[in-house]
Design an enzyme around this catalytic site. Structure first.
Site, PDB file in Angstrom:
ATOM      1  N   LYS A  82     -90.412  54.463  57.631  1.00 31.17           N
ATOM      2  CA  LYS A  82     -88.949  54.539  57.603  1.00 31.17           C
ATOM      3  C   LYS A  82     -88.420  54.360  56.178  1.00 31.17           C
ATOM      4  O   LYS A  82     -88.926  53.535  55.411  1.00 31.17           O
ATOM      5  CB  LYS A  82     -88.377  53.452  58.520  1.00 31.17           C
ATOM      6  CG  LYS A  82     -86.870  53.457  58.689  1.00 31.17           C
ATOM      7  CD  LYS A  82     -86.456  52.373  59.675  1.00 31.17           C
ATOM      8  CE  LYS A  82     -84.957  52.326  59.907  1.00 31.17           C
ATOM      9  NZ  LYS A  82     -84.579  51.301  60.900  1.00 31.17           N
ATOM     10  N   SER A 157     -81.967  52.910  64.566  1.00 31.91           N
ATOM     11  CA  SER A 157     -81.947  53.526  63.258  1.00 31.91           C
ATOM     12  C   SER A 157     -83.304  54.061  62.802  1.00 31.91           C
ATOM     13  O   SER A 157     -83.405  54.669  61.734  1.00 31.91           O
ATOM     14  CB  SER A 157     -81.436  52.507  62.224  1.00 31.91           C
ATOM     15  OG  SER A 157     -82.289  51.367  62.153  1.00 31.91           O
ATOM     16  N   SER A 181     -83.210  49.137  67.017  1.00 33.52           N
ATOM     17  CA  SER A 181     -83.551  50.290  66.180  1.00 33.52           C
ATOM     18  C   SER A 181     -84.982  50.779  66.302  1.00 33.52           C
ATOM     19  O   SER A 181     -85.301  51.858  65.803  1.00 33.52           O
ATOM     20  CB  SER A 181     -83.241  49.969  64.713  1.00 33.52           C
ATOM     21  OG  SER A 181     -81.851  49.891  64.511  1.00 33.52           O
TER      22      SER A 181
END
Length: 641
Positions: A82, A157, A181
């Site tokens: 990420k 996210s 997330s």
């Protein structure tokens, strides 16, 4: 360029599990370079449709593949990371124009541990700006889609990591989870995401970074953690970076093979290099870990209405788990259903009744500390029905941020500015000591200490009690923790739907309203800010408990994935992994295919029809989002003065 056609195995590597690829790497059937080229080819074929990878480092991955040892745990397996985690020499933008040119000078501990165990980072995955929100879009790289319908959101996210894994662009991935997330994008992309207990990363010591922060409040740090296409692959990822489970594989599920309590194991006893020390692995916990036999099923935690089809699919999965566990135990497995057990329904509802206020307040508090070094802020009287011309609170906090940090105020999305505004709103007269600590939203950022407590109650002080919002939220949080701890002394697992609805139109920044049509009757959920629709996951975040999202089925219309949230007691990571593995296997035996990557489903039709019996509404533009959040914070400020 290296020719992927050199080996027949390499052509289909992207379809294999991480464990299978590692076995092929170890026995020499394929090479790390084969695996890297397979991942790069899959990115080339699918990324234009889903926009999961925001930066690919092909040359660096190839060079690493030529030098990595196959005697390591991962043996040269490519992974995706990420874009909130630092990898030396790679960009870390946090999805923000402010960080667009930022290149990491060092590597975060979780990534370094995986690299030391033979993982190869092939690139970074997309995230919302500052990992805030559960629809993955930003002004740097655009919007990420679920591969099951590219018109719909991947969630967030960690939406980029989830979509990449679902397409077969990598085998293991790293994301982070504050309010859901890891879990929400896992549900929306049909993969597994695990918010583990905190403090599991070898080579880091979160507790020492924030010695003065009450343990109960540290749950609001973002936990970096694993994503994969199966539970076993998630456990393999944990073995590459996490401290090993403590205890043995027999005995009480609440006490055995745990992560060492609410804040996890003692990471200071571990080394960053090499495989986990000791003779117990997380992967072994999936095969012979503790067997739960007391499950509490709740369709909604008492916090909001959940899409009826999502509830139905998840309840069927819980029934499958009950039968599978009974077979493992050779004794009955007990499931308490709060939808028919009124006393337990009332009990669960009471535990989470104040979760929304608690999460809003504490998240805002931490956001105000994480992002900006702001001068003292004292709101003035605001407009009332008596006709005063004073500025609204939203105008005051916006002007305050703009004066101190004009570029930040002009660049960052309004949802993040609102979160900081909430922090300014609740910051006055706080009596809770907060030391600087990193990873508030799952990324490494500069953090500033809280200002000295003010003597005069101001802003959002509850005048009747003399306590600030932070005081009240901390007290409510302690009550939630106590209630949940007591509840989980009677149950081994709590199971809920992971998300209130299936994947929605990616053009909506977030969901502001869901209408459920139930037998001709409309039930409406209205959400006044961008985090409220995440209630099913952020309520669990507040418990400090490990929680995993497992794909358990699809909607009838559109075949959109649905995830079940499996929650253990604090520290009960192994019990969660074991139960999820048993359910995963039982679903596969019934014909539900888990763990297989898919090709993106695209359509020429841009219009999205109603999914099942729900309708979702939300803002499309930043201006609409700002207007909604201005109304929310002004209303809240007026009602809580």
């Amino acid at each position: 360029m290296y020719n992927i056609a050199m080996t027949s195995h390499a052509r289909s590597l992207w379809k294999c599990s991480a464990q299978d690829v590692v076995e092929l790497l170890k026995n020499g059937t394929v090479t790390p370079l084969d695996a890297v080229e397979a991942a790069l080819k899959r990115i080339e074929c699918t990324n234009a449709d889903v926009n999961a990878m925001c930066a690919v480092y092909a040359d660096a991955a190839r060079a690493r593949a030529l030098s990595v040892s196959t005697d390591t745990l991962l043996a040269g397996l490519p992974i995706v990371v990420k874009d909130t985690l630092d990898v030396e020499g790679m960009i870390t933008t946090h999805g923000s124009k402010l960080w667009e040119q930022n290149v990491a000078a060092s590597t975060d501990a979780i990534v370094a541990a995986i690299e030391a165990n033979g993982g190869i980072v092939i690139g970074k995955t997309n995230t919302p700006e500052f990992a805030a929100g559960s629809n993955t879009f930003n002004d740097v790289f655009g919007t990420t889609s679920t591969p099951f319908d590219t018109r719909r959101t991947s969630g967030g996210s960690s939406g980029g990591t989830a979509a990449a894994l679902a397409c077969g662009q990598g085998w293991l991935g790293l994301g982070s989870d504050l309010g859901g997330s890891l879990r929400i994008p896992a549900s929306y992309c049909g993969i597994v995401g695990f918010r583990t207990s905190a403090n599991l990363v070898r080579g880091s010591d979160v507790e020492s970074e924030a010695p003065d922060v009450p343990v109960a409040l540290r749950c609001l740090q973002g936990i970096n953690g694993p994503m994969a296409r199966s539970v076993g692959d998630v456990a393999l990822c944990m073995d590459a970076y996490a401290v090993p489970p403590s205890g043995t594989l027999e005995g009480n599920p609440a006490a055995s093979c745990s992560a060492g309590g609410p804040l996890g194991g003692d990471s200071t006893a571990q080394t960053q290099q090499g495989t986990p020390q000791g003779n117990i692995s997380w992967l072994e916990c999936t095969r012979s870990g503790p067997l739960p036999n007391r499950i509490l099923w709740t369709p909604d935690l008492g916090v909001c209405h959940v899409d009826p089809e999502t509830v139905r699919v998840c309840k069927v999965a819980v029934d499958v788990l009950q039968r599978a566990l009974a077979g493992e135990h050779q004794t009955p497995c007990f499931v308490t259903d709060t939808s028919v057990d009124t006393p337990e329904q009332e009990r669960v509802s009471a535990i989470f009744a104040k979760a929304e206020h608690t999460f809003r307040t504490l998240r805002g508090y931490f956001f105000s500390q994480a992002f900006l070094d702001l001068p003292p802020f004292e709101p003035q009287p605001v407009a009332t029905d008596t006709g005063t011309d004073d500025l609204r609170f939203s105008q005051q906090y916006s002007a305050h941020i703009a004066k101190a940090h004009p570029e930040f105020a002009q660049t960052v999305k309004p949802e993040v500015l609102w979160n900081i505004g909430v922090g300014l709103q609740v910051l006055h007269n706080t009596a809770i000591p907060i030391a600087p600590f990193s990873d508030i939203a799952g990324e490494s950022m500069a953090v500033h200490p809280a200002p000295e407590p003010k003597v005069k109650p101001m802003g959002s002080t509850n005048l009747e009690s003399g306590r600030t919002d932070v005081d009240i939220a901390a007290s409510n949080h302690q009550a939630l923790l106590q209630g949940f701890t007591t509840l989980m002394q009677e149950y081994d697992l709590l199971c809920t739907p992971c998300v209130v609805c299936p994947p929605f139109d990616k053009k909506l920044r977030y969901i502001s309203q869901i209408t459920h049509d139930l037998e001709g009757r409309a039930k409406i959920n209205q959400f006044s800010n961008y985090t409220e629709w995440l209630r099913m996951t952020y309520a669990i975040t507040l418990t400090t408990a490990p929680a995993l999202s497992l794909p358990v089925g699809f909607t009838e219309k559109g075949l959109l994935p649905i995830g079940l949230q499996i929650v253990g007691p604090p520290g009960g990571d192994a019990a969660v992994l074991r139960a999820a593995t048993i359910l995963e296997r039982a679903l596969e035996q019934q014909g539900f295919c888990t763990g297989s990557p898919c090709d993106p489903v695209t359509t020429a039709t841009s219009e999205i029809s109603v999914t099942g019996c729900i309708r979702t509404v939300g803002p499309h533009t930043a201006a609409e989002a700002q207007q909604a959040h201005d109304i929310e914070i002004d209303t809240y400020f007026q009602h809580n003065r």
